[in-house]
Structures are given as C-alpha cells and as structure tokens.
Design an enzyme around this catalytic site. Structure first.
Site, short mmCIF file in Angstrom:
data_model
loop_
_atom_site.label_atom_id
_atom_site.label_comp_id
_atom_site.label_asym_id
_atom_site.label_seq_id
_atom_site.Cartn_x
_atom_site.Cartn_y
_atom_site.Cartn_z
CG ASN A 43 32.16 43.50 55.89
OD1 ASN A 43 31.94 44.67 56.19
ND2 ASN A 43 32.05 42.52 56.75
CG HIS A 73 50.16 48.90 35.87
ND1 HIS A 73 49.64 49.82 35.01
CD2 HIS A 73 49.48 49.03 37.02
CE1 HIS A 73 48.70 50.51 35.61
NE2 HIS A 73 48.58 50.05 36.85
CB ALA A 118 41.90 37.06 57.72
CB THR A 123 49.44 34.01 43.10
OG1 THR A 123 50.07 32.97 43.85
CG2 THR A 123 49.60 35.34 43.83
#
Length: 152
Positions: A43, A73, A118, A123
């Site tokens: 989407n 990072h 949603a 993780t």
C-alpha cells in the site's frame, strides 16, 4: 514505486507484484539483497531498506506506511556514525498481513500466515500463524482536571 540499487546488490520480485502508489520505496544498498514473492501487495508509502538481506514471501499484504529495515546505525556516547551499521536479516513468511504504520526491525523473522496489527513495532521472531497486537492504552482525563498544569 521507486527503486534504488547499490553496487553488487540484488533485487528479486516475483510477478505479479502489486502497488497502487508511486510513493513506495525499495532501497537495496551495496552488497545487499531483497527478495519479494509473487502476488504481494504494498500500500502507499511503504519503505524497504536493506544493507544485508530482506526476504518477503508470496501473497503478503502490506498496509500503508510500513517500514522494513535490516540495520541500525552504530553509535556511542558522543556520535551517531552515518557510515557504520549493525545489520541482521529480516524474513517475512508467505501469506502474512502487515497492518498500517508497522515497523519491522533488523534480525526479525515473521512466520507464514501471520497478522501484525496496525502500529506494531516488531523486534523479535514471530512463529507461523500468529496474530500480534500491540495494545496501546489511552489515558483519558476530563479537561477540567488540568493535567498539564495549564490554567483552565
């Protein structure tokens, strides 16, 4: 759909693959790979960024604003290094639905036929056939309670 390919990168997209939105982005950085199965739908505003490896199965569905990234990072007490990364592969199994505004982070594996609700941030590994809902609890105050210390 916008595609950015680094040197020695590999992007494999099974056909057909669908998006109805020009604002989707797939970035495959140097020496990285992205593999997307057939009949997968993205989407609007979906972003995939790989510095390692991202694998997405067939028949997957991605709601708007989904972000998938296989790296972070490197940083220390004083600096965020713009040119150094920690990375680990991401895998999403066949038939999985990722709801709107989800973030899928490095090193995760989402099994086949899962539903990710949603607003979820993933993780960790999710086994096949699971539903993930990250419940957000609203705290509701009556306006006259002056919660923020502002005079009413």
């Amino acid at each position: 759909l916008k595609i950015e390919l680094g040197s020695n990168s590999l992007l494999k997209i099974g056909m057909p693959c669908f998006t109805n939105e020009p604002n989707c982005l797939i970035c495959v950085r140097e020496n990285a790979k992205v593999d997307i199965g057939s009949k997968t739908f993205f989407n609007r505003n979906c972003i995939i960024v790989s510095r390692n490896s991202i694998s997405i199965g067939a028949n997957c569905l991605f709601g708007p604003n989904v972000y998938i990234c296989d790296h972070d990072h490197v940083f220390d007490e004083t600096t965020v290094y713009t040119d150094r990364f920690k990375s680990a592969p991401v895998s999403i199994g066949d038939g999985t639905w990722i709801g709107a505004n989800c973030v899928i982070l490095k090193g995760t594996r989402i099994g086949k036929n899962c539903v990710i609700g949603a607003g979820s941030v993933i993780t960790e590994n999710i086994p096949d056939g699971m539903i993930v809902l990250q419940k957000k609890v609203n705290t509701i105050y009556e306006r006259k309670s002056n919660v923020w210390g502002v005079g009413m």
